[in-house]
Design a protein around this motif. Structure first.
Motif, PDB file in Angstrom:
ATOM      1  N   SER A 207      10.868  -8.525  -6.851  1.00  0.00           N
ATOM      2  CA  SER A 207       9.824  -7.528  -7.150  1.00  0.00           C
ATOM      3  C   SER A 207       9.294  -6.931  -5.855  1.00  0.00           C
ATOM      4  CB  SER A 207       8.675  -8.156  -7.960  1.00  0.00           C
ATOM      5  OG  SER A 207       9.147  -8.657  -9.183  1.00  0.00           O
ATOM      6  N   GLY A 208      10.216  -6.597  -4.977  1.00  0.00           N
ATOM      7  CA  GLY A 208       9.853  -6.097  -3.655  1.00  0.00           C
ATOM      8  C   GLY A 208       9.302  -4.679  -3.695  1.00  0.00           C
ATOM      9  N   THR A 209       8.189  -4.478  -3.011  1.00  0.00           N
ATOM     10  CA  THR A 209       7.608  -3.154  -2.833  1.00  0.00           C
ATOM     11  C   THR A 209       7.479  -2.912  -1.336  1.00  0.00           C
ATOM     12  OG1 THR A 209       6.361  -3.303  -4.911  1.00  0.00           O
ATOM     13  CG2 THR A 209       5.639  -1.666  -3.299  1.00  0.00           C
ATOM     14  N   ILE A 210       8.237  -1.971  -0.809  1.00  0.00           N
ATOM     15  CA  ILE A 210       8.312  -1.753   0.640  1.00  0.00           C
ATOM     16  C   ILE A 210       7.843  -0.345   0.962  1.00  0.00           C
ATOM     17  CG2 ILE A 210       9.781  -1.977   2.670  1.00  0.00           C
ATOM     18  CD1 ILE A 210      11.839  -3.376   0.810  1.00  0.00           C
ATOM     19  N   HIS A 211       6.975  -0.247   1.941  1.00  0.00           N
ATOM     20  CA  HIS A 211       6.488   1.053   2.409  1.00  0.00           C
ATOM     21  C   HIS A 211       7.038   1.299   3.809  1.00  0.00           C
ATOM     22  CE1 HIS A 211       3.714   0.929  -0.985  1.00  0.00           C
ATOM     23  NE2 HIS A 211       3.342  -0.285  -0.593  1.00  0.00           N
ATOM     24  N   TYR A 212       7.892   2.313   3.933  1.00  0.00           N
ATOM     25  CA  TYR A 212       8.493   2.648   5.228  1.00  0.00           C
ATOM     26  C   TYR A 212       7.701   3.770   5.882  1.00  0.00           C
ATOM     27  CZ  TYR A 212      12.485  -0.024   3.465  1.00  0.00           C
ATOM     28  OH  TYR A 212      13.273  -1.010   2.952  1.00  0.00           O
ATOM     29  N   HIS A 213       7.434   3.608   7.177  1.00  0.00           N
ATOM     30  CA  HIS A 213       6.657   4.596   7.922  1.00  0.00           C
ATOM     31  C   HIS A 213       7.492   5.144   9.088  1.00  0.00           C
ATOM     32  CE1 HIS A 213       3.059   3.016   5.832  1.00  0.00           C
ATOM     33  NE2 HIS A 213       3.583   1.822   6.067  1.00  0.00           N
ATOM     34  N   ASN A 214       7.275   6.397   9.423  1.00  0.00           N
ATOM     35  CA  ASN A 214       7.932   7.050  10.576  1.00  0.00           C
ATOM     36  C   ASN A 214       9.454   6.992  10.469  1.00  0.00           C
ATOM     37  OD1 ASN A 214       5.267   7.248  11.588  1.00  0.00           O
ATOM     38  ND2 ASN A 214       5.471   5.277  12.627  1.00  0.00           N
ATOM     39  N   LYS A 215       9.989   7.472   9.367  1.00  0.00           N
ATOM     40  CA  LYS A 215      11.435   7.387   9.152  1.00  0.00           C
ATOM     41  C   LYS A 215      12.234   8.223  10.149  1.00  0.00           C
ATOM     42  CE  LYS A 215      11.751   6.067   4.293  1.00  0.00           C
ATOM     43  NZ  LYS A 215      12.482   6.305   3.033  1.00  0.00           N
ATOM     44  N   GLN A 216      11.566   9.126  10.865  1.00  0.00           N
ATOM     45  CA  GLN A 216      12.292   9.910  11.865  1.00  0.00           C
ATOM     46  C   GLN A 216      12.771   9.036  13.026  1.00  0.00           C
ATOM     47  OE1 GLN A 216       9.098  10.082  11.192  1.00  0.00           O
ATOM     48  NE2 GLN A 216       7.819  10.434  13.012  1.00  0.00           N
ATOM     49  N   SER A 359       6.674 -16.126  -7.076  1.00  0.00           N
ATOM     50  CA  SER A 359       5.461 -15.459  -6.610  1.00  0.00           C
ATOM     51  C   SER A 359       5.279 -14.173  -7.417  1.00  0.00           C
ATOM     52  CB  SER A 359       5.552 -15.158  -5.114  1.00  0.00           C
ATOM     53  OG  SER A 359       6.603 -14.258  -4.856  1.00  0.00           O
ATOM     54  N   TRP A 360       4.151 -13.518  -7.218  1.00  0.00           N
ATOM     55  CA  TRP A 360       3.909 -12.288  -7.963  1.00  0.00           C
ATOM     56  C   TRP A 360       4.844 -11.166  -7.518  1.00  0.00           C
ATOM     57  CZ3 TRP A 360       1.532 -13.198 -12.145  1.00  0.00           C
ATOM     58  CH2 TRP A 360       0.466 -14.077 -12.215  1.00  0.00           C
ATOM     59  N   ALA A 361       4.939 -10.966  -6.228  1.00  0.00           N
ATOM     60  CA  ALA A 361       5.783  -9.888  -5.691  1.00  0.00           C
ATOM     61  C   ALA A 361       5.846 -10.059  -4.178  1.00  0.00           C
ATOM     62  CB  ALA A 361       5.215  -8.517  -6.056  1.00  0.00           C
ATOM     63  N   ILE A 362       6.767  -9.355  -3.565  1.00  0.00           N
ATOM     64  CA  ILE A 362       6.858  -9.297  -2.106  1.00  0.00           C
ATOM     65  C   ILE A 362       6.541  -7.865  -1.691  1.00  0.00           C
ATOM     66  CG2 ILE A 362       8.347  -9.548  -0.097  1.00  0.00           C
ATOM     67  CD1 ILE A 362       7.574 -12.178  -1.457  1.00  0.00           C
ATOM     68  N   VAL A 363       5.406  -7.718  -1.032  1.00  0.00           N
ATOM     69  CA  VAL A 363       4.932  -6.388  -0.625  1.00  0.00           C
ATOM     70  C   VAL A 363       4.849  -6.358   0.898  1.00  0.00           C
ATOM     71  CG1 VAL A 363       3.071  -4.708  -0.802  1.00  0.00           C
ATOM     72  CG2 VAL A 363       3.599  -6.193  -2.752  1.00  0.00           C
ATOM     73  N   CYS A 364       5.386  -5.334   1.512  1.00  0.00           N
ATOM     74  CA  CYS A 364       5.352  -5.269   2.972  1.00  0.00           C
ATOM     75  C   CYS A 364       5.384  -3.827   3.459  1.00  0.00           C
ATOM     76  CB  CYS A 364       6.503  -6.066   3.591  1.00  0.00           C
ATOM     77  SG  CYS A 364       8.120  -5.316   3.392  1.00  0.00           S
ATOM     78  N   ASP A 365       5.002  -3.663   4.703  1.00  0.00           N
ATOM     79  CA  ASP A 365       5.078  -2.378   5.404  1.00  0.00           C
ATOM     80  C   ASP A 365       6.074  -2.502   6.543  1.00  0.00           C
ATOM     81  OD1 ASP A 365       2.777  -0.353   4.515  1.00  0.00           O
ATOM     82  OD2 ASP A 365       1.986  -2.389   4.354  1.00  0.00           O
ATOM     83  N   VAL A 366       6.858  -1.450   6.737  1.00  0.00           N
ATOM     84  CA  VAL A 366       7.830  -1.398   7.820  1.00  0.00           C
ATOM     85  C   VAL A 366       7.560  -0.147   8.638  1.00  0.00           C
ATOM     86  CG1 VAL A 366      10.274  -1.202   8.425  1.00  0.00           C
ATOM     87  CG2 VAL A 366       9.585  -2.653   6.504  1.00  0.00           C
ATOM     88  N   TRP A 367       7.335  -0.345   9.942  1.00  0.00           N
ATOM     89  CA  TRP A 367       7.091   0.782  10.843  1.00  0.00           C
ATOM     90  C   TRP A 367       8.284   0.952  11.785  1.00  0.00           C
ATOM     91  CZ3 TRP A 367       3.144  -2.632   9.606  1.00  0.00           C
ATOM     92  CH2 TRP A 367       2.004  -2.082   9.004  1.00  0.00           C
ATOM     93  N   TYR A 368       8.973   2.084  11.691  1.00  0.00           N
ATOM     94  CA  TYR A 368       9.971   2.439  12.695  1.00  0.00           C
ATOM     95  C   TYR A 368       9.230   3.029  13.894  1.00  0.00           C
ATOM     96  CZ  TYR A 368      13.254   2.060   8.790  1.00  0.00           C
ATOM     97  OH  TYR A 368      13.992   1.609   7.717  1.00  0.00           O
ATOM     98  N   MET A 369       9.647   2.658  15.086  1.00  0.00           N
ATOM     99  CA  MET A 369       8.939   3.077  16.289  1.00  0.00           C
ATOM    100  C   MET A 369       9.866   3.875  17.199  1.00  0.00           C
ATOM    101  SD  MET A 369       7.079  -0.606  16.816  1.00  0.00           S
ATOM    102  CE  MET A 369       6.233  -0.114  18.301  1.00  0.00           C
TER     103      MET A 369
END
Length: 434
Positions: A207-216, A359-369
């Motif tokens: 039940s992964g919810t992933i937020h990707y930032h700065n995909k450029q 678990s309920w879910a796996i939630v995370c943020d990923v920042w490309y730098m």
């Protein structure tokens, strides 16, 4: 006979729902909105539970728990400054008080070993682990907890096991078939499609919810992607948004079957146990890989072990001696919905996966730098520390100078000798390191 037919109908209905609502959307990388609805319901439920707990918990207990974190007010000033107010020109017996103070701080609140245990939560998330021991508060809260257990173990767990089995099976079969094709752009495209699809299925099994930032700033071919390390699923989290060449030791069993199948379709870099000890061989293989700008970026976790989602520990310099462009990535999990940290000294892989899947879910943020390169006059250690600092700042993590290898080993004698040398310089130099 009727029982067999009923079981067959239930199984076929189950697989049809899984195929239609999860597998096909995973192939095309789309979402039907089911996970979003699930997360909204979950957030509302946890907010309600938090309010009920705060109302039912005595104030004395709240104060006690709030004071249990960060009880040591550390003085981060260097040794010469810490001793300046206690000593004269030469050795003073009062110097012992400074070292005793540092020793007591390390014993009472060791900033290293606490990074290898699950981080504490602000409030209970209706799972097993909590920083406040569960006690009866109200019938409604207890009923919600029991209902949550039924949902997690009787509904979510079978669904997630089914998805994980399908994802792993498709990965082995798909990479094996693609590996039979001659090297071409078609093979590379099919390989990336298989990797992306199967990893998306495996992430949805959590039940992964992933937020990707700065995909450029997403890592490019011919480069090296380095990230902080919390869990073995870090690989799945990153591969859901792009393909990477993995680096690691050859394993046996199921993991070995997966590795052998994957390397047929994609140039992953696997080493035998004896080869891992040959530093020059490892460096040579990695340099040859990044020299080919058509190959996928290498994915490396320089910490070498899993840290508990609160900190970034020392980066091994080997990854930064290879050369090429470094693409830093920061990963930060939300512990409110599930603990992604793998304490390998406490749980084996099967126990860890069971905790994850219940678990309920796996939630995370990923920042490309932005990509980083080694500056002129900068050695590998300095470069590694600069990348580590950037990842820590971006992910909101605490930066620590300690080696993650302390998880299973003692402090190196060289670190002890360094402190002894600094103190000796102060004595010889009459209180100054200069």
């Amino acid at each position: 006979m009727e029982g067999a037919e009923l079981a067959g109908k239930i199984l076929s209905t189950w697989l049809t729902l899984v195929l239609g609502f999860i597998l096909l959307p995973s192939v095309f990388g789309v979402s039907l909105g089911i996970s979003e609805i699930y997360m909204k319901i979950l957030v509302k439920t946890l907010e309600w539970a938090t309010i009920r707990i705060e109302k039912g918990t005595p104030k004395e207990s709240i104060l006690k728990n709030s004071a249990s974190v960060g009880i040591i007010q550390r003085d981060e000033s260097p040794m010469e400054k810490g001793l300046s107010g206690l000593r004269g020109r030469d050795f003073e017996l009062s110097d012992v008080f400074y070292f005793s103070k540092k020793g007591f701080e390390a014993i009472v609140e060791d900033e290293v070993t606490q990074r290898f245990s699950s981080e504490e939560l602000v409030s209970w998330n209706l799972l097993t682990r909590t920083n406040v021991n569960f006690q009866y508060i109200s019938p409604r809260l207890t009923m919600v907890w029991v209902l949550g257990v039924i949902v997690r173990y009787c509904v979510l767990l079978p669904l997630r096991v089914t998805l994980a089995f399908i994802g792993i099976s498709l990965l082995v079969i798909g990479t094996t078939l693609v590996g039979q094709l001659p090297d071409s752009s078609l093979k590379n495209w099919l390989s990336e499609l298989v990797h992306l699809t199967c990893c998306r299925i495996c992430v949805r099994s959590l039940s992964g919810t992933i937020h990707y930032h700065n995909k450029q700033y997403r890592p490019q071919k011919g480069g090296i992607c380095v990230a902080n390390h919390t869990s073995p699923i870090d690989v799945l989290i990153l591969t859901t948004d792009g393909c990477y060449a993995m680096v690691g030791q050859v394993h046996g069993g199921l993991m070995g079957i997966i590795q052998r199948a994957m390397v047929k379709a994609c140039p992953h870099v696997w080493f035998e146990r004896s080869e891992m000890k040959d530093r020059h061989l490892v460096t040579k293989r990695l340099k040859e890989h990044i020299a080919d700008k058509k190959k996928l970026p290498i994915l490396i976790f320089p910490e070498g072990t899993c840290i508990n989602n609160t900190s970034v520990m020392m980066f091994k310099k080997g990854s930064f001696e290879i050369g090429g462009t470094i693409h830093p990535v920061a990963i930060k999990y939300n512990p409110q919905f599930g603990d992604a940290f793998w304490n390998s000294s406490k749980y084996n892989m099967v126990s860890y996966l069971l905790r994850m899947m219940t678990s309920w879910a796996i939630v995370c943020d990923v920042w490309y730098m932005p990509p980083m390169t080694r500056e002129e006059g900068e050695d590998a250690v300095q470069f590694a520390n600069r990348v580590k600092s950037a990842i820590a700042i971006q992910g909101g993590l605490t930066e620590l100078p300690w080696d993650g290898g302390l998880k299973r080993a003692k402090v190196k004698d060289t670190l002890k000798e360094e402190q002894q040398k600094n103190y000796s310089k102060m004595i010889v130099g009459n209180g100054s390191l200069s």
